[in-house]
Scaffold this active site. Structure first.
Site, PDB file in Angstrom:
ATOM      1  N   SER A 119     106.525  74.943  28.380  1.00 18.35           N
ATOM      2  CA  SER A 119     105.943  74.323  29.565  1.00 18.35           C
ATOM      3  C   SER A 119     106.252  75.128  30.813  1.00 18.35           C
ATOM      4  O   SER A 119     105.484  75.108  31.765  1.00 18.35           O
ATOM      5  CB  SER A 119     106.486  72.901  29.728  1.00 18.35           C
ATOM      6  N   HIS A 140     100.385  78.588  25.964  1.00 16.39           N
ATOM      7  CA  HIS A 140     100.630  77.210  26.389  1.00 16.39           C
ATOM      8  C   HIS A 140      99.495  76.323  25.885  1.00 16.39           C
ATOM      9  O   HIS A 140      98.437  76.236  26.516  1.00 16.39           O
ATOM     10  CB  HIS A 140     100.763  77.176  27.924  1.00 16.39           C
ATOM     11  N   GLU A 152      96.278  78.208  27.748  1.00 17.03           N
ATOM     12  CA  GLU A 152      96.702  79.107  28.828  1.00 17.03           C
ATOM     13  C   GLU A 152      97.549  80.212  28.170  1.00 17.03           C
ATOM     14  O   GLU A 152      98.584  79.914  27.565  1.00 17.03           O
ATOM     15  CB  GLU A 152      97.538  78.286  29.821  1.00 17.03           C
ATOM     16  N   ASN A 190     101.296  73.943  34.724  1.00 19.27           N
ATOM     17  CA  ASN A 190     102.469  73.088  34.927  1.00 19.27           C
ATOM     18  C   ASN A 190     103.083  73.205  36.308  1.00 19.27           C
ATOM     19  O   ASN A 190     103.825  72.328  36.730  1.00 19.27           O
ATOM     20  CB  ASN A 190     103.508  73.348  33.840  1.00 19.27           C
TER      21      ASN A 190
HETATM   22  P1  NAD Z   1     109.646  68.027  20.666  1.00 19.55           P
HETATM   23  O1  NAD Z   1     110.934  67.573  21.244  1.00 19.55           O
HETATM   24  O2  NAD Z   1     108.655  67.021  20.212  1.00 19.55           O
HETATM   25  O3  NAD Z   1     109.905  69.032  19.429  1.00 19.55           O
HETATM   26  C1  NAD Z   1     110.815  70.099  19.455  1.00 19.55           C
HETATM   27  C2  NAD Z   1     111.197  70.415  18.019  1.00 19.55           C
HETATM   28  O4  NAD Z   1     112.015  71.603  18.013  1.00 19.55           O
HETATM   29  C3  NAD Z   1     112.035  69.297  17.363  1.00 19.55           C
HETATM   30  O5  NAD Z   1     111.418  68.899  16.165  1.00 19.55           O
HETATM   31  C4  NAD Z   1     113.378  69.971  17.105  1.00 19.55           C
HETATM   32  O6  NAD Z   1     114.039  69.498  15.944  1.00 19.55           O
HETATM   33  C5  NAD Z   1     112.942  71.417  16.960  1.00 19.55           C
HETATM   34  N1  NAD Z   1     114.048  72.371  17.073  1.00 19.55           N
HETATM   35  C6  NAD Z   1     115.112  72.342  17.904  1.00 19.55           C
HETATM   36  N2  NAD Z   1     115.931  73.389  17.658  1.00 19.55           N
HETATM   37  C7  NAD Z   1     115.345  74.094  16.659  1.00 19.55           C
HETATM   38  C8  NAD Z   1     115.706  75.276  15.947  1.00 19.55           C
HETATM   39  N3  NAD Z   1     116.813  75.945  16.228  1.00 19.55           N
HETATM   40  N4  NAD Z   1     114.874  75.710  14.964  1.00 19.55           N
HETATM   41  C9  NAD Z   1     113.732  75.046  14.658  1.00 19.55           C
HETATM   42  N5  NAD Z   1     113.348  73.924  15.300  1.00 19.55           N
HETATM   43  C10 NAD Z   1     114.146  73.453  16.278  1.00 19.55           C
HETATM   44  O7  NAD Z   1     109.000  68.996  21.776  1.00 19.55           O
HETATM   45  P2  NAD Z   1     107.442  69.370  21.965  1.00 19.55           P
HETATM   46  O8  NAD Z   1     106.836  68.403  22.903  1.00 19.55           O
HETATM   47  O9  NAD Z   1     106.817  69.626  20.634  1.00 19.55           O
HETATM   48  O10 NAD Z   1     107.582  70.746  22.782  1.00 19.55           O
HETATM   49  C11 NAD Z   1     107.834  71.982  22.134  1.00 19.55           C
HETATM   50  C12 NAD Z   1     107.571  73.103  23.122  1.00 19.55           C
HETATM   51  O11 NAD Z   1     106.205  73.056  23.538  1.00 19.55           O
HETATM   52  C13 NAD Z   1     108.437  72.987  24.399  1.00 19.55           C
HETATM   53  O12 NAD Z   1     108.814  74.246  24.835  1.00 19.55           O
HETATM   54  C14 NAD Z   1     107.472  72.312  25.384  1.00 19.55           C
HETATM   55  O13 NAD Z   1     107.794  72.622  26.714  1.00 19.55           O
HETATM   56  C15 NAD Z   1     106.144  72.937  24.955  1.00 19.55           C
HETATM   57  N6  NAD Z   1     104.951  72.141  25.293  1.00 19.55           N
HETATM   58  C16 NAD Z   1     104.948  70.782  25.148  1.00 19.55           C
HETATM   59  C17 NAD Z   1     103.790  70.074  25.458  1.00 19.55           C
HETATM   60  C18 NAD Z   1     103.725  68.572  25.267  1.00 19.55           C
HETATM   61  O14 NAD Z   1     102.726  67.964  25.699  1.00 19.55           O
HETATM   62  N7  NAD Z   1     104.685  67.938  24.633  1.00 19.55           N
HETATM   63  C19 NAD Z   1     102.644  70.743  25.908  1.00 19.55           C
HETATM   64  C20 NAD Z   1     102.680  72.137  26.008  1.00 19.55           C
HETATM   65  C21 NAD Z   1     103.838  72.824  25.692  1.00 19.55           C
END
Ligand code: NAD
Length: 283
Positions: A119, A140, A152, A190
């Site tokens: 993000s 992104h 993005e 963002n």
């Molecule tokens: P989330 O919390 O739902 O999932 C994160 C996952 O990463 C979890 O399942 C966790 O167990 C896993 N994880 C943690 N440490 C790990 C490791 N060492 N090895 C493998 N897996 C590991 O988060 P999310 O919403 O899926 O976001 C993930 C990324 O995408 C973040 O960087 C976030 O900023 C970005 N993002 C999120 C959104 C959104 O709408 N949620 C949109 C765009 C980008």
């Protein structure tokens, strides 16, 4: 097929969406996360998400069983050795991302491109945690990934034009378009969205109005499909807080200070849709 096998690291909200989209577009997918419990939950989320996709896209002719068969869930990072491209979607936390990149840099073939789904974390900084900064690119994705046509793409300091071309071809293979932007904290989407959400939280905190009214104003006045606090619940309030904190630290500018109410809700476990309650209730 180019990118026949794709590694997806992180099986949370975004990882499951990326894996589903990839499998729907014919790729073999290896999804890695840290525990069997998380992976079981990811399998459940995938089933629900496929059902929702089929409901909203009645003519898609989607073969749910075939899509599911293309996805391998594992805690074994070594399986990423067979990946032709990697999309990383782990928790929005620099310490976690850094460790993951050091690991996958060792396991994956040197020519493989790493796409960072983040993000707000700097793509240049992620590149520096690897020995292949020229093949690290920001990607992104928007949530829910299979429903969103635009991505993005972020060019880190060392990202080469060839890597940008590879990223474009990869996304075309997922049925997506992209817009390429430079690497600044929060990128375009963002930097605007997180500030808007944070300000909306301040309005609720200050008692100006309630969450439902904030969202209604944006939907009714600006034709937004969702209000900022509904969007926050969809993204996850923990991810929002981490993103606002990254913006605050990166720009050293008070305008990005996280709203105390946002911090309080995250501390209380009110994370939005994924926990069943945030600014709105989902159970
Ligand atoms: P989330 O919390 O739902 O999932 C994160 C996952 O990463 C979890 O399942 C966790 O167990 C896993 N994880 C943690 N440490 C790990 C490791 N060492 N090895 C493998 N897996 C590991 O988060 P999310 O919403 O899926 O976001 C993930 C990324 O995408 C973040 O960087 C976030 O900023 C970005 N993002 C999120 C959104 C959104 O709408 N949620 C949109 C765009 C980008």
């Amino acid at each position: 097929m180019e990118f026949a096998t794709v590694g997806v690291v992180g099986a949370g909200v975004m990882g499951v969406g990326v894996a589903q989209n990839l499998a729907q577009t014919g790729h073999q997918v290896v999804v890695v996360d840290i525990s069997d419990e998380v992976l079981d939950n990811a399998r459940r989320e995938l089933r629900n998400s496929l059902r929702t996709y089929a409901l909203f896209n009645k003519n898609s002719g989607i073969d749910m069983a075939a899509v599911t068969r293309r996805i391998e869930f594992t805690t074994d990072y070594e399986l990423l050795a067979k990946a032709d491209f990697v999309v990383e979607n782990v928790t929005e936390d620099w310490g976690i991302k850094q460790q993951v990149y050091e690991k996958i840099d060792r396991i994956c073939r040197p020519e493989v491109v790493f796409a960072v789904n983040t993000s707000a974390i700097s793509i240049t900084r992620v590149g520096s945690a690897t020995t292949r900064a020229e093949r690290v690119v920001g990607m992104h994705f928007m949530n829910p990934v299979p429903m969103k046509p635009l991505v993005e793409v972020i060019r880190g300091y060392h990202t080469t034009p060839e890597t940008i071309d590879t990223a474009r071809r990869f996304l075309t293979g997922m049925g997506k378009e992209c817009i390429v932007v430079e690497d600044v904290p929060g990128f375009v989407s963002n930097r605007v969205l997180m500030l808007t959400i944070n300000e909306a939280v301040f309005l609720v905190q200050d008692g100006v109005t309630d969450a439902a009214s904030v969202d209604k104003i944006f939907k009714g006045c600006f034709d937004h499909r969702m209000g900022p606090l509904e969007t926050a619940d969809l993204i996850g309030l923990d991810t929002i807080l981490k993103s606002v904190e990254v913006l605050y630290e990166s720009f050293n500018d008070d305008k990005y200070r996280p709203a105390p109410l946002l911090k309080k809700m995250v501390a209380a476990g009110l994370l939005g849709r994924k926990s069943g309650e945030g600014f709105h209730r989902y159970r």
